[in-house]
Design a protein around this motif. Sequence first.
Motif, short mmCIF file in Angstrom:
data_model
loop_
_atom_site.label_atom_id
_atom_site.label_comp_id
_atom_site.label_asym_id
_atom_site.label_seq_id
_atom_site.Cartn_x
_atom_site.Cartn_y
_atom_site.Cartn_z
N ILE A 119 7.68 1.40 8.79
CA ILE A 119 7.20 0.11 9.33
C ILE A 119 7.44 -0.96 8.27
O ILE A 119 6.83 -0.94 7.19
CB ILE A 119 5.70 0.18 9.69
CG1 ILE A 119 5.45 1.32 10.70
CG2 ILE A 119 5.22 -1.16 10.24
CD1 ILE A 119 3.97 1.58 10.98
N LEU A 120 8.34 -1.88 8.58
CA LEU A 120 8.75 -2.88 7.59
C LEU A 120 8.45 -4.28 8.10
O LEU A 120 8.79 -4.62 9.23
CB LEU A 120 10.25 -2.75 7.31
CG LEU A 120 10.67 -1.40 6.72
CD1 LEU A 120 12.19 -1.30 6.63
CD2 LEU A 120 10.05 -1.20 5.34
N THR A 121 7.82 -5.09 7.27
CA THR A 121 7.55 -6.49 7.60
C THR A 121 8.16 -7.35 6.50
O THR A 121 7.72 -7.28 5.35
CB THR A 121 6.03 -6.75 7.66
OG1 THR A 121 5.43 -5.76 8.50
CG2 THR A 121 5.73 -8.14 8.19
N PRO A 122 9.19 -8.15 6.83
CA PRO A 122 9.77 -9.01 5.79
C PRO A 122 8.75 -10.03 5.30
O PRO A 122 7.98 -10.55 6.09
CB PRO A 122 10.94 -9.71 6.50
CG PRO A 122 11.09 -9.04 7.82
CD PRO A 122 9.82 -8.33 8.14
N LEU A 123 8.74 -10.28 4.01
CA LEU A 123 7.81 -11.24 3.41
C LEU A 123 8.56 -12.53 3.07
O LEU A 123 9.78 -12.51 2.87
CB LEU A 123 7.18 -10.64 2.15
CG LEU A 123 6.33 -9.39 2.39
CD1 LEU A 123 5.87 -8.80 1.07
CD2 LEU A 123 5.12 -9.71 3.27
N PRO A 124 7.83 -13.66 2.97
CA PRO A 124 8.48 -14.92 2.56
C PRO A 124 9.07 -14.77 1.15
O PRO A 124 8.63 -13.89 0.40
CB PRO A 124 7.35 -15.94 2.56
CG PRO A 124 6.19 -15.29 3.20
CD PRO A 124 6.38 -13.82 3.18
N PRO A 125 10.04 -15.62 0.81
CA PRO A 125 10.62 -15.54 -0.55
C PRO A 125 9.53 -15.58 -1.62
O PRO A 125 8.53 -16.29 -1.48
CB PRO A 125 11.51 -16.78 -0.62
CG PRO A 125 11.84 -17.09 0.80
CD PRO A 125 10.65 -16.67 1.62
N LEU A 126 9.73 -14.81 -2.67
CA LEU A 126 8.79 -14.77 -3.80
C LEU A 126 9.21 -15.82 -4.83
O LEU A 126 10.39 -16.23 -4.86
CB LEU A 126 8.81 -13.38 -4.45
CG LEU A 126 8.42 -12.22 -3.54
CD1 LEU A 126 8.70 -10.89 -4.24
CD2 LEU A 126 6.95 -12.32 -3.16
N PRO A 127 8.29 -16.22 -5.73
CA PRO A 127 8.70 -17.09 -6.84
C PRO A 127 9.74 -16.35 -7.70
O PRO A 127 9.71 -15.12 -7.77
CB PRO A 127 7.41 -17.30 -7.62
CG PRO A 127 6.30 -16.82 -6.74
CD PRO A 127 6.86 -15.85 -5.77
#
Length: 290
Positions: free
Chosen positions: A161-169
């Motif tokens: 189960i994969l959920t893409p995350l917003p770009p990291l710093p």
Amino acid sequence: MTVMEDAAPAGPVATASRMAWAKVNLTLHCTGQRADGYHLLDSLVVRVGVGDALHVAPAEILTLTISGPRAKGVPTDARNLVLRAAEMLDAGAGRGAALHLVKHLPAAAGIGGGSADAAVALELLSAHWGVPLPADTARLGADVPVCLTRGPQRMQGVGEILTPLPPLPACHIVLVNPGVDVPTPAVFAALTDKNQPPMPDVIPKFANFAEFVDFLRLQRNDLAAPAIARAPVIASCLEALSDAALARMSGSGATCFGIYATAKEAETAAHRITTAAPNWWVAAAPILVA
Ligand SMILES: C[C@@](CO)(OP(=O)(O)O)[C@H](O)COP(=O)(O)OP(=O)(O)OC[C@H]1O[C@@H](n2ccc(N)nc2=O)[C@H](O)[C@@H]1O
Ligand SMILES: Nc1ncnc2c1ncn2[C@@H]1O[C@H](COP(=O)(O)OP(=O)(O)O)[C@@H](O)[C@H]1O
């Protein structure tokens, strides 16, 4: 050290090449166990700019050769995840390809080298043979689905189960592996509490490096304690990374990572650790933040 694309080996001319970036579990929470023994995870996974390289060239039959500084001990036969991926994709049709793998990542080290190799084998051969990617890539290994992605991911279930995350710093990492073998099944088996809290329901969008590190500090790697009990040198790796904003173990170990705000800080730390422990594998690389 950021590994650049390797030149293809002598032999058939490679028609396509791809890097198999290491995966790092910045967090790894074990939240339960399925009836089949596999563990339920909640993990913030990133890819980092150090990896193996896979080259593919046309051929009548399927072959795999391996070179590179970490080739020793990696199976060249049907146990290799590159060949297992090729066979899964080929599904008995008997297609050929000459594959060459350049190993830079230590194997069985908690940074998914074999899984990343399998993922790029699927991607390269899917294009080379003109066949679609299979649906159930987790059959090759729990880390293969996440290695088919690039940006930061929340990984749950047993890895599927994969959920893409917003770009990291922007941030940089130093990986340190002391060269001890800590088999994944043994580390999971030694974990006494298999029902630990997950990460927060919502992983926030981080405005800057300090916010990101503050979040990570509140998370855990539940496999660190059983891995250190089996291989106490892992604690020495974490100690060596004590100048990092955060130092933790990745996956089931033994590789540890430190997070740094700048490439210069990461390179300086990597140089210091290599000098103090020349037998350890040490690499500095950017985190692939998007
Ligand atoms: C722990 C993790 C975290 O990302 O990383 P590594 O330490 O391997 O890098 C992964 O879940 C590993 O993925 P991978 O190495 O592909 O696992 P598999 O080959 O499918 O399984 C190897 C063994 O690990 C255990 N395993 C793996 C995944 C999972 N969710 N629960 C488990 O209990 C099982 O004992 C299994 O037999
Ligand atoms: N291409 C490959 N590279 C590294 N290891 C491989 C490969 N194919 C199969 N293996 C086997 O897979 C196992 C797990 O390797 P790897 O994915 O690197 O580690 P981890 O699961 O700890 O992240 C090792 O025991 C190794 O013998």
